[in-house]
Design a protein around this motif. Structure first.
Motif, PDB file in Angstrom:
ATOM      1  N   TRP A  31      41.962  29.757  42.427  1.00 29.10           N
ATOM      2  CA  TRP A  31      42.207  30.876  41.533  1.00 29.10           C
ATOM      3  C   TRP A  31      43.039  30.438  40.331  1.00 29.10           C
ATOM      4  O   TRP A  31      42.776  30.824  39.196  1.00 29.10           O
ATOM      5  N   GLU A 104      41.545  41.807  43.357  1.00 28.86           N
ATOM      6  CA  GLU A 104      40.337  42.581  43.075  1.00 28.86           C
ATOM      7  C   GLU A 104      39.810  42.315  41.665  1.00 28.86           C
ATOM      8  O   GLU A 104      38.602  42.129  41.462  1.00 28.86           O
ATOM      9  N   TYR A 106      40.219  39.618  39.878  1.00 24.67           N
ATOM     10  CA  TYR A 106      39.656  38.269  39.897  1.00 24.67           C
ATOM     11  C   TYR A 106      38.289  38.271  40.582  1.00 24.67           C
ATOM     12  O   TYR A 106      37.321  37.692  40.077  1.00 24.67           O
ATOM     13  N   TYR A 107      38.188  38.923  41.712  1.00 25.45           N
ATOM     14  CA  TYR A 107      36.920  38.980  42.437  1.00 25.45           C
ATOM     15  C   TYR A 107      35.827  39.675  41.634  1.00 25.45           C
ATOM     16  O   TYR A 107      34.649  39.354  41.789  1.00 25.45           O
ATOM     17  N   LEU A 111      33.067  37.022  42.177  1.00 24.06           N
ATOM     18  CA  LEU A 111      32.036  37.320  43.178  1.00 24.06           C
ATOM     19  C   LEU A 111      30.638  37.483  42.605  1.00 24.06           C
ATOM     20  O   LEU A 111      29.668  37.046  43.250  1.00 24.06           O
ATOM     21  N   MET A 151      35.928  41.480  49.407  1.00 23.22           N
ATOM     22  CA  MET A 151      34.793  40.563  49.379  1.00 23.22           C
ATOM     23  C   MET A 151      33.495  41.290  49.738  1.00 23.22           C
ATOM     24  O   MET A 151      32.485  41.127  49.059  1.00 23.22           O
ATOM     25  N   GLY A 154      32.363  43.513  47.091  1.00 23.56           N
ATOM     26  CA  GLY A 154      31.838  42.724  45.981  1.00 23.56           C
ATOM     27  C   GLY A 154      30.479  42.115  46.255  1.00 23.56           C
ATOM     28  O   GLY A 154      29.938  41.394  45.421  1.00 23.56           O
TER      29      GLY A 154
END
Length: 163
Positions: A31, A104, A106-107, A111, A151, A154
């Motif tokens: 990350w 969240e 970042y995902y 994702l 996850m 996503g």
């Protein structure tokens, strides 16, 4: 980061892995390198996860992805971005709303790059990791469940593990 991490060596190293009789490669997704500053995302060069996974698929390898938030003790700050510490009272790797909101966000960028590469979509990704070395750090099952839900929400469909 070693020279072996550069994309010019990926094919050679993956071919050698396959020639050893392996059928699967795994990789961390740090990350702190993909979002070095809040909202500033990088997925080029050594950070081009789509290119790496695509090459593994071309060579007939399965892939296990370890997308963070925390990737390993050997990586600077475990792969967490240092900018998280600029927020007063920030609590990391626990069921804490401000931290989970950053995960969240970042995902929401990461994702969509990973979801199409899952084996359920015709790609080589067979497994993803929710957290790493977590039982040694804490045992906040609410946190693990929250990251798992992020996850899954996503689009992650492959099995998830936490070790």
């Amino acid at each position: 980061m070693t020279d072996e991490a550069v994309p010019e060596y990926w094919r050679d190293r993956l071919e050698k892995l396959k020639n050893l009789g392996c059928n699967t490669v795994e990789t961390y997704i740090p990350w702190n390198m993909h979002e070095p500053e809040k909202g500033e995302f990088r997925f080029d060069g050594i950070l081009d996860i789509e290119r790496f996974v695509g090459l593994a698929q071309e060579l007939g390898l399965y892939v296990i992805l370890r997308p963070s938030p925390y990737i390993c003790a050997e990586w600077e700050f475990g792969g967490l971005p240092a900018w998280l510490l600029r927020e007063e009272g920030m609590r990391l790797r626990v069921n804490y709303g401000p931290f989970l909101r950053h995960v969240e966000e970042y995902y929401k960028v990461l994702l969509p790059k990973l979801v199409p590469m899952q084996c359920t979509k015709g790609g080589p990704v067979i497994l993803m990791q929710v957290e790493n070395e977590y039982g040694y750090y804490a045992n906040d099952t609410g946190y693990l469940a929250a990251v798992r839900k992020l996850m899954e929400d996503g689009g992650v469909e492959v099995p998830l593990c936490r070790h």
